[in-house]
Design an enzyme around this catalytic site. Structure first.
Site, PDB file in Angstrom:
ATOM      1  N   ARG A 141      25.984  55.387 -28.379  1.00 19.69           N
ATOM      2  CA  ARG A 141      24.613  54.908 -28.400  1.00 19.69           C
ATOM      3  C   ARG A 141      23.691  55.644 -27.432  1.00 19.69           C
ATOM      4  O   ARG A 141      22.685  56.180 -27.846  1.00 19.69           O
ATOM      5  CB  ARG A 141      24.580  53.406 -28.095  1.00 19.69           C
ATOM      6  CG  ARG A 141      23.284  52.772 -28.564  1.00 19.69           C
ATOM      7  CD  ARG A 141      23.235  51.286 -28.304  1.00 19.69           C
ATOM      8  NE  ARG A 141      24.202  50.540 -29.077  1.00 19.69           N
ATOM      9  CZ  ARG A 141      24.246  49.215 -29.126  1.00 19.69           C
ATOM     10  NH1 ARG A 141      23.360  48.521 -28.437  1.00 19.69           N
ATOM     11  NH2 ARG A 141      25.162  48.579 -29.832  1.00 19.69           N
ATOM     12  N   HIS A 199      25.019  54.102 -39.995  1.00 15.99           N
ATOM     13  CA  HIS A 199      24.672  53.519 -38.699  1.00 15.99           C
ATOM     14  C   HIS A 199      24.422  52.021 -38.860  1.00 15.99           C
ATOM     15  O   HIS A 199      23.288  51.597 -39.094  1.00 15.99           O
ATOM     16  CB  HIS A 199      23.399  54.232 -38.186  1.00 15.99           C
ATOM     17  CG  HIS A 199      23.114  54.029 -36.727  1.00 15.99           C
ATOM     18  ND1 HIS A 199      23.860  54.618 -35.738  1.00 15.99           N
ATOM     19  CD2 HIS A 199      22.156  53.319 -36.091  1.00 15.99           C
ATOM     20  CE1 HIS A 199      23.361  54.282 -34.557  1.00 15.99           C
ATOM     21  NE2 HIS A 199      22.320  53.494 -34.738  1.00 15.99           N
ATOM     22  N   TYR A 234       4.999  52.301 -45.394  1.00 15.99           N
ATOM     23  CA  TYR A 234       3.765  53.064 -45.599  1.00 15.99           C
ATOM     24  C   TYR A 234       3.889  54.523 -45.215  1.00 15.99           C
ATOM     25  O   TYR A 234       3.142  55.351 -45.713  1.00 15.99           O
ATOM     26  CB  TYR A 234       2.620  52.474 -44.763  1.00 15.99           C
ATOM     27  CG  TYR A 234       2.323  51.028 -45.052  1.00 15.99           C
ATOM     28  CD1 TYR A 234       1.915  50.619 -46.319  1.00 15.99           C
ATOM     29  CD2 TYR A 234       2.438  50.062 -44.061  1.00 15.99           C
ATOM     30  CE1 TYR A 234       1.641  49.294 -46.584  1.00 15.99           C
ATOM     31  CE2 TYR A 234       2.163  48.729 -44.314  1.00 15.99           C
ATOM     32  CZ  TYR A 234       1.765  48.348 -45.582  1.00 15.99           C
ATOM     33  OH  TYR A 234       1.502  47.036 -45.837  1.00 15.99           O
TER      34      TYR A 234
END
Length: 343
Positions: free
Chosen positions: A6, A52, A96
């Site tokens: 991570r 993931h 968007y």
């Protein structure tokens, strides 16, 4: 798990697992710079579905940052739509916005089909993903990284790719080059937002020799003459990762609290370029004195820390100095070159 999977980047390609998976997923969707854009939601869906298994917002935030020219020295994602700004506003929702890879990201993936790197099974064993990217670009130092793991952290400021390449070429010829010589070639960090490095040369060398240290970074400013001998100070570059709106709010608060007796007013006249106008109280105020006060009290001067803590080729976290990090990149490129030619 937090350290390995991570928070810490790999010294070879300079990426954390989430970024590596993002780029690989974008490549699988054929989002190279010559083709059209695809919705970010499509990419994020692929990343969390195949590689993931984490939250979609975390993955989208990582992707947004890779597209921000003020956050990343060499962006890896070419975004279309609202990807946030230097004032700290958020990007639009992923349904968007659209994205594709930049040429730098293509360079990081160059040769991945030609057995250049090892692959491992994904979390459900249905697919495979690269353990590290071939990385034909010195991404770790060029784009930097920051991460907080458990019991250790990393903080690497961005650098100029041209200077890094000069240092790499020099190291290939002289593998035992001194840190002093390398700092001649890489004189210090190079931030996407500009600014002035106000750190003594000796301390920069010491930081790069140990892999730990810090750099004082100041805003860039100039004096604009007005009529009747008046002047105003214009700030054109602010320090890295300082939100412009927060900075101006902070100065305005200090003004209201009468902590800045020499300053009359502050205005934000920024367009695409940063332009913060500071009005002195009267014409007798010395610009240098006024700026010194602001540097002391606000984020017009910040300290960027350096902690070159990365995972080495054997997946062991350790703090490297500048030469070790550059040599690790050269070693990785050699392995990739041999494997591609064998293939």
């Amino acid at each position: 798990s937090t350290i390995m999977a991570r928070s810490l980047p790999d010294v070879r390609d300079g990426l954390k697992p989430v970024h590596r998976r993002l780029l690989y997923a974008m490549r699988q969707l054929k989002l190279d710079p010559t083709t059209g854009f695809k919705k970010c939601a499509r990419v994020v869906g692929d990343v969390i579905g195949k590689y993931h298994p984490h939250g979609d917002t975390a993955v989208y935030d990582a992707m947004v940052r890779l597209a921000q020219e003020f956050a990343v020295r060499y962006p890896l994602v070419d975004g279309q739509g609202n990807f946030g700004n230097i004032d700290g506003d958020n990007a639009a929702a992923m349904r968007y916005t659209e994205a594709r890879m930049t040429p730098v990201a293509i360079a990081l993936l160059a040769g991945i089909d030609e057995d250049a790197v090892d692959f491992r099974d994904t979390y459900d064993g249905e697919d495979s993903e690269p353990v590290v990217l071939p990385a034909a670009f010195p991404n770790l130092l060029a784009n930097g990284a920051t991460g907080i793991a458990v019991g250790m952290a990393t903080n690497i400021p961005p650098h100029n790719a041209g200077e890094l390449c000069d240092a790499l070429v020099h190291l290939i010829k002289y593998p035992n080059a001194t840190i002093e010589k390398l700092v001649e070639l890489v004189p210090g960090p190079d931030f996407p937002t500009g600014g002035i490095l106000a750190e003594p040369h000796e301390s920069i060398i010491e930081s790069y020799r140990t892999g730990r240290g810090g750099f004082r970074l100041r805003a860039r400013w100039e004096i604009e003459k007005l009529s009747h001998g008046l002047y105003q100070i214009v700030v054109t570059e602010i320090p890295y990762q300082v939100q412009k709106s927060r900075l101006i709010e902070k100065v305005a608060e200090l003004l209201t609290a009468r902590k800045l007796p020499q300053l009359a007013d502050i205005r934000d006249e920024s367009t695409e370029e940063v332009r913060i106008v500071l009005e002195p109280r009267n014409r007798t105020v010395e610009a240098e004195m006024l700026m010194e006060q602001l540097f002391r009290q606000t984020d017009l001067e910040v300290r960027i820390s350096l902690n070159l803590n990365v995972l080495d080729a054997a997946h062991t976290p350790r703090v490297m100095n500048l030469r070790e990090a550059l040599l690790a990149f050269i070693d990785h490129r050699l392995v990739v070159l041999v494997r591609r030619n064998r293939h």
